[in-house]
Design an enzyme around this catalytic site. Sequence first.
Site, PDB file in Angstrom:
ATOM      1  N   GLY A 108       0.674  -1.252  -0.025  1.00  0.00           N
ATOM      2  CA  GLY A 108       0.071  -0.026   0.029  1.00  0.00           C
ATOM      3  C   GLY A 108       0.716   1.318   0.131  1.00  0.00           C
ATOM      4  N   THR A 109       1.855   1.274   0.652  1.00  0.00           N
ATOM      5  CA  THR A 109       2.946   2.476   1.033  1.00  0.00           C
ATOM      6  C   THR A 109       3.439   2.893  -0.559  1.00  0.00           C
ATOM      7  OG1 THR A 109       3.181   1.951   3.080  1.00  0.00           O
ATOM      8  CG2 THR A 109       4.755   3.650   2.048  1.00  0.00           C
ATOM      9  N   ASN A 131      -8.327   3.292   8.390  1.00  0.00           N
ATOM     10  CA  ASN A 131      -7.928   2.233   9.201  1.00  0.00           C
ATOM     11  C   ASN A 131      -8.300   1.979  10.676  1.00  0.00           C
ATOM     12  OD1 ASN A 131      -5.982   4.400   8.318  1.00  0.00           O
ATOM     13  ND2 ASN A 131      -4.838   3.402   9.663  1.00  0.00           N
ATOM     14  N   GLN A 157      -7.822  -0.596   3.136  1.00  0.00           N
ATOM     15  CA  GLN A 157      -8.584  -1.217   4.133  1.00  0.00           C
ATOM     16  C   GLN A 157      -9.975  -1.780   3.668  1.00  0.00           C
ATOM     17  OE1 GLN A 157      -7.609  -2.263   6.814  1.00  0.00           O
ATOM     18  NE2 GLN A 157      -5.790  -1.168   7.574  1.00  0.00           N
ATOM     19  N   SER A 187      -3.315  -3.743  -0.656  1.00  0.00           N
ATOM     20  CA  SER A 187      -2.099  -4.295  -0.043  1.00  0.00           C
ATOM     21  C   SER A 187      -2.491  -5.772   0.358  1.00  0.00           C
ATOM     22  CB  SER A 187      -1.958  -3.500   1.174  1.00  0.00           C
ATOM     23  OG  SER A 187      -0.923  -4.059   2.062  1.00  0.00           O
ATOM     24  N   HIS A 212      -1.750  -7.952   2.435  1.00  0.00           N
ATOM     25  CA  HIS A 212      -1.520  -8.698   3.745  1.00  0.00           C
ATOM     26  C   HIS A 212      -2.610  -8.058   4.486  1.00  0.00           C
ATOM     27  CE1 HIS A 212       0.293  -5.154   6.462  1.00  0.00           C
ATOM     28  NE2 HIS A 212       0.539  -4.698   4.967  1.00  0.00           N
ATOM     29  N   THR A 265      12.434  -6.995 -10.868  1.00  0.00           N
ATOM     30  CA  THR A 265      11.797  -8.390 -10.779  1.00  0.00           C
ATOM     31  C   THR A 265      10.639  -8.718 -10.063  1.00  0.00           C
ATOM     32  OG1 THR A 265      14.067  -9.031 -11.559  1.00  0.00           O
ATOM     33  CG2 THR A 265      12.390 -10.941 -10.989  1.00  0.00           C
ATOM     34  N   CYS A 305       2.517   5.176  20.927  1.00  0.00           N
ATOM     35  CA  CYS A 305       3.869   5.298  22.195  1.00  0.00           C
ATOM     36  C   CYS A 305       4.888   5.697  21.327  1.00  0.00           C
ATOM     37  CB  CYS A 305       3.631   4.141  23.051  1.00  0.00           C
ATOM     38  SG  CYS A 305       4.763   4.555  24.371  1.00  0.00           S
TER      39      CYS A 305
HETATM   40  N1  PLP Z   1      -3.153   2.625   3.703  1.00  0.00           N
HETATM   41  C1  PLP Z   1      -3.687   2.275   4.798  1.00  0.00           C
HETATM   42  C2  PLP Z   1      -5.270   3.018   4.971  1.00  0.00           C
HETATM   43  C3  PLP Z   1      -3.269   1.321   5.531  1.00  0.00           C
HETATM   44  O1  PLP Z   1      -4.125   0.813   6.640  1.00  0.00           O
HETATM   45  C4  PLP Z   1      -1.939   0.693   5.563  1.00  0.00           C
HETATM   46  C5  PLP Z   1      -1.516  -0.134   6.607  1.00  0.00           C
HETATM   47  O2  PLP Z   1      -1.785  -0.176   7.788  1.00  0.00           O
HETATM   48  C6  PLP Z   1      -1.249   1.258   4.505  1.00  0.00           C
HETATM   49  C7  PLP Z   1      -1.742   2.356   3.514  1.00  0.00           C
HETATM   50  C8  PLP Z   1       0.381   0.840   4.267  1.00  0.00           C
HETATM   51  O3  PLP Z   1       0.182  -0.556   3.580  1.00  0.00           O
HETATM   52  P1  PLP Z   1       1.378  -1.278   3.333  1.00  0.00           P
HETATM   53  O4  PLP Z   1       1.617  -1.997   4.912  1.00  0.00           O
HETATM   54  O5  PLP Z   1       1.153  -2.641   2.455  1.00  0.00           O
HETATM   55  O6  PLP Z   1       2.537  -0.698   2.834  1.00  0.00           O
END
Ligand code: PLP
Length: 391
Positions: A72-73, A152, A180, A200, A202, A238, A326
């Site tokens: 996702g990032t 999230n 999400q 994403s 996972h 790759t 934290c």
């Molecule tokens: N965007 C949202 C709304 C998320 O909840 C997350 C992960 O917590 C991400 C992006 C980031 O995804 P990734 O962990 O695959 O980089």
Amino acid sequence: MNRVYLDNNATTRVDSEVLQAMLPFFTDHFGNPSSMHDLGDVASAAMKTARQQLQALIGAKFDHEIIFTSGGTESNNTAILSALGVMPGRTEIITSAVEHPAVLTLCAHLEKTSGIKVHRIPVDQHGRLDLDAYRMALTHRVAIVSIMWANNETGTIFPVAHLAEGAKKVGAIFHTDAVQAVGKLPMDLKSTAIDMLSVSGHKFHGPKGVGALYIKSGVPFHALLKGGHQERDRRAGTENTPGIVGLGKAAELALECMDEENTRVKSLRDRLEKGLLERIPKTSVNGDPLARLPNTTSVTFGGTVGEAIQLLLNRIGVACSSGSACNSGFQMQSHVLEAMNIPSTAAIGAVRFSFSRFNCEEDVDQVLQVIPGIVKKLQGSYPAPVWWAKS
Ligand code: PLP
């Protein structure tokens, strides 16, 4: 002790079928998908299948509208930087105040280093987007609107299809961080004006370190990673074939069981919420009561510290997440709850419980059995010192 995992918005368990689908791509089918021999062909055919599985889940028109990324990032960064790259005359971004750091940190960086103007659309006390502020910010100076599909922390769902229509009117690209939402909400991207969407693996029982970016056919695109010709020159490097195969399988499974599981998971979430509200004084739920992910609840336990609840639950085998972070021993208030104008004394007592298809009624009952005692003890000892976590 029976372990209870209620932190599925952080990450999910890889489904055993996903794992089985991936394993041969570490062993017999180890070929590079770009290679011109049989081993390469097997890997590239598997990637095609994965692309089609994800295409079906998000309702894309063509499978080639999807590129695979590391998660996702990367997808969020790619979408935003691409839009700025293809629209050099446009120097503004619209986003919301409650995005994930994968969007907000990049926006703050661009603001500081490139003079990009960032509009962070506020939300109300239920986390709902201020649609008037959104309309006001939409001008022909905007290169991209990047607004999440579902939050999230609270699970609040934004009306992204409607927001995308607005962006179209000023010629801006519309991107949504759907990390999400994918696998939890039905999607049919071909019938929306959404230009780009981040995924994403996972978050819906696929592996970590793999994701995707949907880029609607015809939307101009500027690659973030440059190098080889992978992903039709849109993402060099790759490909993570085992991960991509796992992502595809996870997408297939999510689509197969979405309706049934959403109903079941929502009933578990509602059972937990009802039990907490009934049993524990000074408890409230954060987020939009109407438009919310079926698996998420953010609960504020007045007069407590969420991080303390999380830690004490962890000691007895329950994993959840607190609404605050934290940082070097200091409690940092959640930017999401802060944007919702929840007073910091209340926000600090927030805990997020997020479910998946691997949860059952016994999980809820186990939490309901232990949490009233924990909260009662903490409510008596508030205010806790900020360094309590280290003691
Ligand atoms: N965007 C949202 C709304 C998320 O909840 C997350 C992960 O917590 C991400 C992006 C980031 O995804 P990734 O962990 O695959 O980089």
